[in-house]
Design a protein around this motif. Structure first.
Motif, PDB file in Angstrom:
ATOM      1  N   GLU A  84      10.709 -18.940  87.097  1.00 32.91           N
ATOM      2  CA  GLU A  84      10.604 -19.250  88.526  1.00 32.91           C
ATOM      3  C   GLU A  84       9.611 -18.342  89.234  1.00 32.91           C
ATOM      4  OE1 GLU A  84      15.094 -21.102  89.121  1.00 32.91           O
ATOM      5  OE2 GLU A  84      14.757 -18.948  89.437  1.00 32.91           O
ATOM      6  N   ALA A  85       9.404 -17.128  88.700  1.00 29.43           N
ATOM      7  CA  ALA A  85       8.414 -16.224  89.284  1.00 29.43           C
ATOM      8  C   ALA A  85       6.995 -16.767  89.134  1.00 29.43           C
ATOM      9  CB  ALA A  85       8.516 -14.844  88.634  1.00 29.43           C
ATOM     10  N   LEU A  86       6.804 -17.684  88.190  1.00 26.38           N
ATOM     11  CA  LEU A  86       5.495 -18.315  88.005  1.00 26.38           C
ATOM     12  C   LEU A  86       5.286 -19.492  88.950  1.00 26.38           C
ATOM     13  CD1 LEU A  86       5.419 -18.386  84.092  1.00 26.38           C
ATOM     14  CD2 LEU A  86       4.207 -16.809  85.584  1.00 26.38           C
ATOM     15  N   GLY A  87       6.292 -19.785  89.767  1.00 30.25           N
ATOM     16  CA  GLY A  87       6.188 -20.913  90.681  1.00 30.25           C
ATOM     17  C   GLY A  87       6.629 -22.230  90.079  1.00 30.25           C
ATOM     18  N   ILE A  88       7.380 -22.159  88.975  1.00 24.93           N
ATOM     19  CA  ILE A  88       7.881 -23.359  88.314  1.00 24.93           C
ATOM     20  C   ILE A  88       9.339 -23.558  88.701  1.00 24.93           C
ATOM     21  CG2 ILE A  88       8.400 -24.428  86.086  1.00 24.93           C
ATOM     22  CD1 ILE A  88       6.095 -22.733  84.911  1.00 24.93           C
ATOM     23  N   PRO A  95      -0.495 -25.630  74.344  1.00 25.54           N
ATOM     24  CA  PRO A  95      -0.413 -25.373  75.780  1.00 25.54           C
ATOM     25  C   PRO A  95      -1.548 -24.495  76.296  1.00 25.54           C
ATOM     26  CG  PRO A  95       1.764 -25.246  74.811  1.00 25.54           C
ATOM     27  CD  PRO A  95       0.791 -25.340  73.666  1.00 25.54           C
ATOM     28  N   ALA A  96      -1.941 -23.483  75.525  1.00 31.30           N
ATOM     29  CA  ALA A  96      -3.060 -22.631  75.938  1.00 31.30           C
ATOM     30  C   ALA A  96      -4.356 -23.440  75.979  1.00 31.30           C
ATOM     31  CB  ALA A  96      -3.193 -21.447  74.987  1.00 31.30           C
ATOM     32  N   TYR A  97      -4.517 -24.351  75.030  1.00 30.40           N
ATOM     33  CA  TYR A  97      -5.688 -25.235  75.028  1.00 30.40           C
ATOM     34  C   TYR A  97      -5.655 -26.158  76.247  1.00 30.40           C
ATOM     35  CZ  TYR A  97      -8.783 -29.042  73.498  1.00 30.40           C
ATOM     36  OH  TYR A  97      -9.755 -30.009  73.428  1.00 30.40           O
ATOM     37  N   LEU A  98      -4.479 -26.700  76.550  1.00 33.87           N
ATOM     38  CA  LEU A  98      -4.327 -27.559  77.724  1.00 33.87           C
ATOM     39  C   LEU A  98      -4.688 -26.804  78.999  1.00 33.87           C
ATOM     40  CD1 LEU A  98      -3.299 -30.067  79.290  1.00 33.87           C
ATOM     41  CD2 LEU A  98      -0.982 -29.158  79.030  1.00 33.87           C
ATOM     42  N   ALA A  99      -4.278 -25.549  79.085  1.00 35.09           N
ATOM     43  CA  ALA A  99      -4.531 -24.748  80.283  1.00 35.09           C
ATOM     44  C   ALA A  99      -5.983 -24.294  80.393  1.00 35.09           C
ATOM     45  CB  ALA A  99      -3.614 -23.529  80.289  1.00 35.09           C
ATOM     46  N   GLY A 104      12.664 -26.943  76.433  1.00 37.82           N
ATOM     47  CA  GLY A 104      12.506 -26.180  75.201  1.00 37.82           C
ATOM     48  C   GLY A 104      11.218 -25.380  75.215  1.00 37.82           C
ATOM     49  N   VAL A 105      10.872 -24.839  74.066  1.00 38.45           N
ATOM     50  CA  VAL A 105       9.694 -23.973  73.969  1.00 38.45           C
ATOM     51  C   VAL A 105       8.436 -24.698  74.429  1.00 38.45           C
ATOM     52  CG1 VAL A 105       8.246 -22.628  72.422  1.00 38.45           C
ATOM     53  CG2 VAL A 105      10.709 -22.678  72.067  1.00 38.45           C
ATOM     54  N   LEU A 106       8.166 -25.853  73.838  1.00 41.00           N
ATOM     55  CA  LEU A 106       6.926 -26.557  74.153  1.00 41.00           C
ATOM     56  C   LEU A 106       6.941 -27.091  75.580  1.00 41.00           C
ATOM     57  CD1 LEU A 106       4.220 -27.214  72.982  1.00 41.00           C
ATOM     58  CD2 LEU A 106       5.153 -29.298  71.985  1.00 41.00           C
ATOM     59  N   GLY A 107       8.101 -27.512  76.052  1.00 43.19           N
ATOM     60  CA  GLY A 107       8.204 -27.988  77.426  1.00 43.19           C
ATOM     61  C   GLY A 107       7.877 -26.904  78.426  1.00 43.19           C
ATOM     62  N   LEU A 108       8.412 -25.717  78.215  1.00 43.35           N
ATOM     63  CA  LEU A 108       8.158 -24.606  79.137  1.00 43.35           C
ATOM     64  C   LEU A 108       6.720 -24.127  79.058  1.00 43.35           C
ATOM     65  CD1 LEU A 108      11.484 -22.649  78.618  1.00 43.35           C
ATOM     66  CD2 LEU A 108      10.782 -23.880  80.677  1.00 43.35           C
ATOM     67  N   GLU A 109       6.173 -24.078  77.852  1.00 41.56           N
ATOM     68  CA  GLU A 109       4.772 -23.679  77.717  1.00 41.56           C
ATOM     69  C   GLU A 109       3.841 -24.718  78.346  1.00 41.56           C
ATOM     70  OE1 GLU A 109       2.942 -21.250  76.971  1.00 41.56           O
ATOM     71  OE2 GLU A 109       4.342 -19.814  76.145  1.00 41.56           O
ATOM     72  N   ALA A 110       4.183 -26.000  78.177  1.00 43.44           N
ATOM     73  CA  ALA A 110       3.392 -27.056  78.810  1.00 43.44           C
ATOM     74  C   ALA A 110       3.486 -26.954  80.324  1.00 43.44           C
ATOM     75  CB  ALA A 110       3.868 -28.423  78.331  1.00 43.44           C
ATOM     76  N   ALA A 111       4.672 -26.633  80.837  1.00 37.57           N
ATOM     77  CA  ALA A 111       4.845 -26.458  82.275  1.00 37.57           C
ATOM     78  C   ALA A 111       3.967 -25.323  82.795  1.00 37.57           C
ATOM     79  CB  ALA A 111       6.311 -26.180  82.589  1.00 37.57           C
ATOM     80  N   ARG A 112       3.936 -24.226  82.032  1.00 37.13           N
ATOM     81  CA  ARG A 112       3.080 -23.108  82.434  1.00 37.13           C
ATOM     82  C   ARG A 112       1.608 -23.515  82.453  1.00 37.13           C
ATOM     83  NH1 ARG A 112      -0.414 -19.835  80.636  1.00 37.13           N
ATOM     84  NH2 ARG A 112      -0.353 -20.802  78.581  1.00 37.13           N
ATOM     85  N   ALA A 113       1.209 -24.316  81.458  1.00 37.78           N
ATOM     86  CA  ALA A 113      -0.180 -24.776  81.396  1.00 37.78           C
ATOM     87  C   ALA A 113      -0.522 -25.662  82.588  1.00 37.78           C
ATOM     88  CB  ALA A 113      -0.416 -25.540  80.093  1.00 37.78           C
ATOM     89  N   LEU A 114       0.381 -26.562  82.941  1.00 39.87           N
ATOM     90  CA  LEU A 114       0.142 -27.430  84.095  1.00 39.87           C
ATOM     91  C   LEU A 114       0.081 -26.626  85.385  1.00 39.87           C
ATOM     92  CD1 LEU A 114       2.468 -30.436  83.157  1.00 39.87           C
ATOM     93  CD2 LEU A 114      -0.032 -30.386  83.090  1.00 39.87           C
TER      94      LEU A 114
END
Length: 403
Positions: free
Chosen positions: A194-198, A45-49, A150-160
């Motif tokens: 949700e504070a991140l706008g997700i 996810p960090a790489y994606l972001a 899950g973990v990867l889903g939420l991290e991917a969401a943060r990256a997007l």
């Protein structure tokens, strides 16, 4: 001794390192379907972001493997295992002999049978290639839906979100991270998300992904329609065991192993996401590392080691928040639960069984993790401290010393 390892993920690479240490001079070969050496999937996810360079994902360069006598064959997919002849067959048609075989082929993303899941623009984040494809597609997108909280889903969401997209996460459960959190802790955690706008939609069941040549929206069973020109499906993984068909190995959800990590055929072992021990596939890094080390010790005959299971421990940094869950996080009858949350968004929970610490959730309490982990591992009796366990100034060192 020729040792063949199928898979160059966390279990495969750690097993190869341990085999080389136990048996200097052993003929060690890793066969990996991926074109890359061992890399950190949790950092995708960090790489994606765009927050991590591709080079930072890798643990070791090729020289590291060569110095230890480990030959890595990338882009080499194993399609068949033949325990009776002690050989594995590669996709290009050749076969490879072994004295000992360790299957550590990892897992692949699970795709639920959702209508529209095969549209261009629907992805799963599982590999470096996936991250590159998602990032390229995201440049033309405005809003994304992530199916799976899950973990990867939420991290991917943060990256997007970091890439500038409007993001909604769908979770079929009543609260997020149900394997690592309880309901009160998840409520605290969701406020951070949700504070991140997700946006988060719970108890969400996807009816279909709408669109002709690309996603346009995700339709939920309740009728809600969420616009989306990019969709990520992060619904967990399934063991890569297809190549064991016809091998005679005992297989359920994964390859069945005993306490020595041996499969049902002589000289065959399994570790990581493909290994099923006492009906469980752990799917976590600590278990993969522990299993790799036990299997390596046993297959090299350096020592006889027994695997008794891995205490379910997850230490994660999700969307910038430290979260650790250890052992039993849900109380059984007769157990005692202690909880505390703070206005700063921290959450702490302990489960005591017969007065002894059996499990914990620590959200935003990174400094306590080491002490609490020791207390759970040693089954320290802490009932006498009661609610004091939840206080920031509780002396864990003294409590451990007194046990």
């Amino acid at each position: 001794m020729k040792v063949v390892i199928v898979g160059c993920g966390v279990a495969g690479a750690n097993a190869a390192r341990a085999v080389a240490a136990h048996r200097p001079g052993a003929d060690i070969h890793i066969y990996s379907a991926e074109p890359h050496l061992y890399y950190a999937r949790p950092k995708l996810p960090a790489y994606l972001a765009g927050e991590a360079e591709e080079s930072s994902l890798f643990f070791y360069d090729m020289a590291w493997y060569q110095e230890r006598g480990i030959q890595v064959h990338t882009g080499a997919r194993v399609v068949q295992v033949q325990p009776t002849t002690h050989r594995v067959v590669l996709e290009e048609g050749s076969s490879v002999a072994y004295d000992r075989l360790l299957i550590a082929a990892g897992a692949h993303p699970f795709r639920p049978p959702i209508v529209g899941a095969d549209l261009p623009g629907v992805f799963s984040l599982w590999s470096i290639a996936d991250a590159k494809a998602i990032r390229a597609h995201a440049r033309t997108c405005r809003c994304a839906v992530v199916i799976g909280g899950g973990v990867l889903g939420l991290e991917a969401a943060r990256a997007l979100r970091a890439l500038g997209l409007e993001v909604t996460v769908l979770d079929r459960n009543a609260y997020l991270m149900s394997r690592q959190l309880d309901a009160p802790g998840a409520a605290v955690f969701q406020r951070h998300i949700e504070a991140l706008g997700i946006q988060v939609v719970l108890e969400a069941s996807t009816e279909r992904i709408e669109g002709s040549s690309a996603p346009e929206a995700v339709l939920l069973r309740g009728g809600e329609r969420l616009p989306a020109d990019l969709v990520l499906i992060q619904a967990g993984g399934r063991p890569n065991i297809e190549f064991t068909t016809g091998s005679g190995l005992a297989v359920n959800s994964g390859i069945v192993v005993n306490e020595h990590l041996q499969a049902s055929a002589p000289d065959v072992y399994a570790a990581g996401d493909v290994a099923e021990f006492r009906g469980a596939i752990y799917g976590i890094v600590p278990a993969a590392v522990e299993q790799a080390q036990v299997a390596a010790a046993n297959l090299t005959e350096a020592e006889q080691r027994r695997y008794g299971g891995t205490v379910p421990t997850n230490t994660l940094k999700i969307v910038g928040i430290d979260l650790t869950s250890i052992g039993r996080i849900t109380a059984a009858e007769g157990d005692v639960e202690l909880r505390r949350d703070t206005p700063a968004g921290q959450y702490l929970k302990f489960v005591l069984q017969d007065g002894r610490l059996a499990g914990a959730i620590l959200l935003g309490h990174k400094g306590k993790v080491g002490w609490v982990s020791q207390a759970i591992a040693k089954r320290v009796h802490l009932a006498q401290h009661g609610e004091a366990l939840l206080q920031d100034d509780f002396d864990w060192k003294a409590a451990l010393a007194a046990s």
